[in-house]
Design an enzyme around this catalytic site. Structure first.
Site, PDB file in Angstrom:
ATOM      1  CG  ASP A  94     -31.757  19.041  -5.189  1.00 22.47           C
ATOM      2  OD1 ASP A  94     -30.848  19.832  -5.491  1.00 22.47           O
ATOM      3  OD2 ASP A  94     -31.851  17.904  -5.711  1.00 22.47           O
ATOM      4  CB  SER A  95     -28.509  23.431  -3.397  1.00 26.83           C
ATOM      5  OG  SER A  95     -29.306  24.489  -3.911  1.00 26.83           O
ATOM      6  CG  ASP A 142     -33.682  21.390  -8.201  1.00 25.69           C
ATOM      7  OD1 ASP A 142     -33.738  21.390  -9.443  1.00 25.69           O
ATOM      8  OD2 ASP A 142     -32.628  21.608  -7.572  1.00 25.69           O
ATOM      9  CE  LYS A 152     -32.196  22.398 -11.462  1.00 26.17           C
ATOM     10  NZ  LYS A 152     -31.510  21.110 -11.115  1.00 26.17           N
ATOM     11  CD  GLU A 174     -23.914  20.705 -11.031  1.00 31.14           C
ATOM     12  OE1 GLU A 174     -23.284  20.817  -9.959  1.00 31.14           O
ATOM     13  OE2 GLU A 174     -25.139  20.456 -11.090  1.00 31.14           O
TER      14      GLU A 174
END
Length: 274
Positions: free
Chosen positions: A44-45, A83, A113, A182
Site C-alpha cells: 500500500d506504499s 497488501d 498481507k 517492521e
C-alpha cells in the site's frame, strides 16, 4: 523456478535468506524477476510513492487490485503478495475474506498481507480457512501510525517487547505463512525469529530475520526521504534526473533526434509532393 509459500518455509528450514521487494507496475515486476528476488510485495506504499497520496491510509481496494494485476502481468517466478489496504479487513472476518478474495481473483495475488497481531488473528484464520495464504505484519504497522503517535520504533520497552512476541505467536497460530517485522530492535526481532516456525521478513529489524523487504523506491534513491534502515543500492533517482536534463538540452539544441533516430523516404516520392 517459481517461488511459493512452501518455498518460504523450506528456505527458513534450510537457513537460506528470503528476499522481497515492492513493485507497483509490470516493468518493475519484470526487472525484479530477472534479478532472482524471491517475492514481490504490492505494498500500500503505492499510495505515497506512486500515487501522490499523503499516506497509505488513503489507498483503496480498487487501487490495490489495479496495481496488483499490473504487477502480475510482469511476474513469472516471484511469490506475489498484495497488501490489504486500510479498512479492508478491520471491520469483520467476512469483509476480510471478501476483500482478500478480490485481490486474488481480480488482482491475481498469490497471497495477501495485513497489519496487526493478536487483534487480527481471527481475520488471518478466516482468510486462510478460505484457502488464501496470509503474510502478517507486526511491529510498526503504518496503517496504525496515528495510534502510535507517528512512525516510531516498536518493542523497546519490556511491555512492548512482550507484546511483539505475543503478536508473532498469535499470527502464526492463526495460520500466517510468514510475518513482516517492521522497525523493532534487532535483538528482539532475532529472538522472535528463533521462536517461530514460520519465516520472519524484516524491514528495519536487523539481519537476524529470515528475510528482508524494502520499498524499491527507497533502495534505488528515488524517494525524497531516506529511513535509517534503508541502504541505497544505486542512485537511480539522480540517474533519471540527469537523463531527463540531457534529453531537455538535446531537444532544445536540435541535436536530438539525430539521423540515426529518423525514418527515410525516397526522394522521388517527396518530389511529387511539392
Amino acid at each position: 523456478m517459481k517461488n511459493t509459500v512452501s518455498t518460504f518455509l523450506s528456505m527458513k528450514e534450510e537457513g537460506t535468506k528470503i528476499t522481497m521487494l515492492t513493485a507497483y507496475d509490470t516493468v518493475t515486476a519484470r526487472l525484479i524477476n530477472q534479478a532472482g528476488i524471491n517475492a514481490i510485495l504490492v505494498g500500500d506504499s503505492v499510495g505515497n510513492n506512486a500515487l501522490g497520496y499523503e499516506s497509505t491510509n488513503q489507498v483503496t481496494m480498487d487501487d490495490m487490485v489495479h496495481h496488483c494485476a499490473a504487477v502480475a502481468r510482469g511476474n513469472d517466478s516471484c511469490l506475489l503478495v498484495c497488501d490489504m489496504p486500510f479498512l479492508s479487513y478491520e471491520t469483520s472476518d467476512r469483509d476480510a475474506v471478501l476483500n482478500a478474495g478480490r485481490l486474488v481473483r481480480e488482482g491475481h495475488a498469490q497471497a495477501v498481507k495485513l497489519e496487526g497481531g493478536v487483534e487480527v488473528a481471527s481475520r488471518i484464520k478466516a482468510i486462510t480457512d478460505a484457502g488464501i495464504p496470509v503474510c502478517a505484519h507486526i511491529g510498526l504497522t503504518p496503517q496504525s501510525a496515528n495510534a502510535f503517535g507517528g512512525f516510531k520504533v516498536q518493542g523497546k520497552s519490556e511491555e512492548g517487547a512482550r507484546k511483539l512476541i505475543e503478536d508473532a505467536l498469535a499470527v502464526q497460530e492463526a495460520g500466517a505463512f510468514a510475518v513482516v517485522i517492521e522497525c523493532v530492535p534487532a535483538k528482539l526481532a532475532s529472538l522472535v525469529s528463533s521462536k517461530l516456525a514460520i519465516p520472519t521478513i524484516g524491514i528495519g529489524a536487523g539481519a537476524g530475520c529470515d528475510g528482508q523487504v524494502l520499498v524499491y523506491f527507497d533502495m534505488l534513491a528515488m524517494a525524497d526521504f531516506k529511513p535509517k534502515f534503508v541502504k541505497q543500492f544505486a542512485q537511480v533517482g539522480q540517474m533519471m534526473v540527469d537523463a531527463f536534463k540531457a534529453y531537455d538540452e538535446e531537444v532544445k539544441a536540435g541535436t536530438f533526434p539525430g539521423e540515426e533516430h529518423t525514418f527515410g523516404i525516397k526522394d522521388e516520392i517527396m518530389e511529387k509532393l511539392y
